[in-house]
Design an enzyme around this catalytic site. Structure first.
Site, PDB file in Angstrom:
ATOM      1  N   SER A 190       1.104  -1.454  -0.118  1.00 40.32           N
ATOM      2  CA  SER A 190       0.131  -0.026  -0.098  1.00 40.32           C
ATOM      3  C   SER A 190       1.522   1.604   0.007  1.00 40.32           C
ATOM      4  O   SER A 190       1.922   1.126   0.434  1.00 40.32           O
ATOM      5  CB  SER A 190      -1.052  -0.153   1.828  1.00 40.32           C
ATOM      6  OG  SER A 190      -1.289  -1.650   1.729  1.00 40.32           O
TER       7      SER A 190
HETATM    8  N1  SAH Z   1       0.113  -5.338   3.867  1.00 40.71           N
HETATM    9  C1  SAH Z   1       1.120  -5.534   2.644  1.00 40.71           C
HETATM   10  C2  SAH Z   1       0.137  -5.538   1.181  1.00 40.71           C
HETATM   11  C3  SAH Z   1      -1.262  -6.496   1.577  1.00 40.71           C
HETATM   12  S1  SAH Z   1      -1.618  -7.031  -0.699  1.00 40.71           S
HETATM   13  C4  SAH Z   1       1.971  -5.322   2.746  1.00 40.71           C
HETATM   14  O1  SAH Z   1       2.509  -4.032   3.259  1.00 40.71           O
HETATM   15  O2  SAH Z   1       2.973  -5.989   1.942  1.00 40.71           O
HETATM   16  C5  SAH Z   1      -2.704  -8.228  -0.338  1.00 40.71           C
HETATM   17  C6  SAH Z   1      -2.112  -9.273   0.381  1.00 40.71           C
HETATM   18  O3  SAH Z   1      -3.598  -9.824   1.088  1.00 40.71           O
HETATM   19  C7  SAH Z   1      -1.785 -10.155  -0.499  1.00 40.71           C
HETATM   20  O4  SAH Z   1      -0.845 -10.431  -0.387  1.00 40.71           O
HETATM   21  C8  SAH Z   1      -3.017 -11.192  -1.113  1.00 40.71           C
HETATM   22  O5  SAH Z   1      -2.040 -12.259  -1.972  1.00 40.71           O
HETATM   23  C9  SAH Z   1      -3.375 -10.950   0.621  1.00 40.71           C
HETATM   24  N2  SAH Z   1      -3.778 -12.237   1.398  1.00 40.71           N
HETATM   25  C10 SAH Z   1      -5.646 -11.902   0.082  1.00 40.71           C
HETATM   26  N3  SAH Z   1      -6.329 -12.492   0.645  1.00 40.71           N
HETATM   27  C11 SAH Z   1      -5.912 -13.295   1.782  1.00 40.71           C
HETATM   28  C12 SAH Z   1      -6.815 -14.413   2.696  1.00 40.71           C
HETATM   29  N4  SAH Z   1      -7.850 -14.781   2.255  1.00 40.71           N
HETATM   30  N5  SAH Z   1      -5.829 -14.573   3.531  1.00 40.71           N
HETATM   31  C13 SAH Z   1      -4.232 -14.062   3.707  1.00 40.71           C
HETATM   32  N6  SAH Z   1      -3.602 -13.209   2.811  1.00 40.71           N
HETATM   33  C14 SAH Z   1      -4.562 -12.981   1.897  1.00 40.71           C
END
Ligand code: SAH
Length: 213
Positions: free
Chosen positions: A61
């Site tokens: 983000s």
């Molecule tokens: N917080 C992260 C960015 C998140 S991007 C950072 O600081 O870099 C969103 C992430 O959520 C992705 O890596 C995606 O694979 C994950 N995601 C999506 N659905 C999910 C689920 N049900 N459980 C765990 N992770 C999930």
């Protein structure tokens, strides 16, 4: 490139200027080396005012959104925190600076692996990363004082609400697959309080209580 200088500038021009006030959040954003959580080729852009690719079509983000969501959780230092969507591990590191223990869940094993590598290298012993569907939470470790979902959900996942401690805060983007509203859910003695914090854009939360693949 002087990364510390880039971080200080990021905090002034992107965070303080837009109203982020919590001194502990600002301090953590000045400290955590965001460039370590992206590909080497992208490191010089790591402190720019936008999200960035981290592989598997996922993104880290924009710094302001990280700060805003973090500030919303009102962490003091003694909390047990759950993050859904470890991604690069950057947000988990910020939470690791501000809370006692952080449990972070990622569905892509290779992202979880890389995030864990960086977190260990930087010494975040209070952050644990697990590969699982985060929409069902982490029942063995519940309740949590704070929960942050960093992917966009079609609705607030009920298991996460159930895993909030009394007084606990959950922040989650809820909407369609293009844009969402940032929702703050608070567990109070009378029940549940919801506040809308405004529009955001996140990649999909995919899982039992999220979108189907
Ligand atoms: N917080 C992260 C960015 C998140 S991007 C950072 O600081 O870099 C969103 C992430 O959520 C992705 O890596 C995606 O694979 C994950 N995601 C999506 N659905 C999910 C689920 N049900 N459980 C765990 N992770 C999930």
């Amino acid at each position: 490139m002087n990364f510390q200088k880039a971080r200080d500038r990021m905090v002034e021009t992107q965070l303080i200027s837009r109203g982020i006030k919590d001194p502990r959040v600002l301090e953590a954003m000045r400290k955590v080396p965001r460039h370590m959580f992206v590909d080497e080729a992208l490191q010089e852009q790591a402190y720019s005012d936008h999200p960035m690719p981290i592989g598997d079509k996922q993104t880290i983000s924009q710094p302001y959104i990280v700060a805003l969501m973090t500030e919303t959780l009102q962490l003091k230092g003694d909390e047990k925190v759950l993050e859904i969507g470890t991604g690069s591990g950057y947000q988990a590191a910020i939470l690791g600076e501000l809370a006692e223990r952080v449990f972070s869940i990622e569905r892509y094993p290779n992202l979880a692996y890389r995030a864990n590598q960086v977190l260990q290298k930087l010494g975040y012993k209070n952050v644990i990363v697990r590969v699982a569907d985060g929409t069902i939470g982490w029942p063995d470790e519940a309740p949590f004082d704070a929960i942050m979902v960093t992917a966009g959900a079609p609705r607030v996942p009920q298991p996460l609400v159930d895993q909030l401690a009394m007084g606990g805060r959950l922040v989650v983007p809820v909407g369609d697959r293009i844009s969402q509203e940032l929702i703050l859910v608070k567990r109070v003695p009378e029940g549940i309080q919801k506040t809308n914090l405004g529009g955001v854009r996140f990649v999909d939360l995919v899982g039992k209580w999220g979108w189907q693949e």
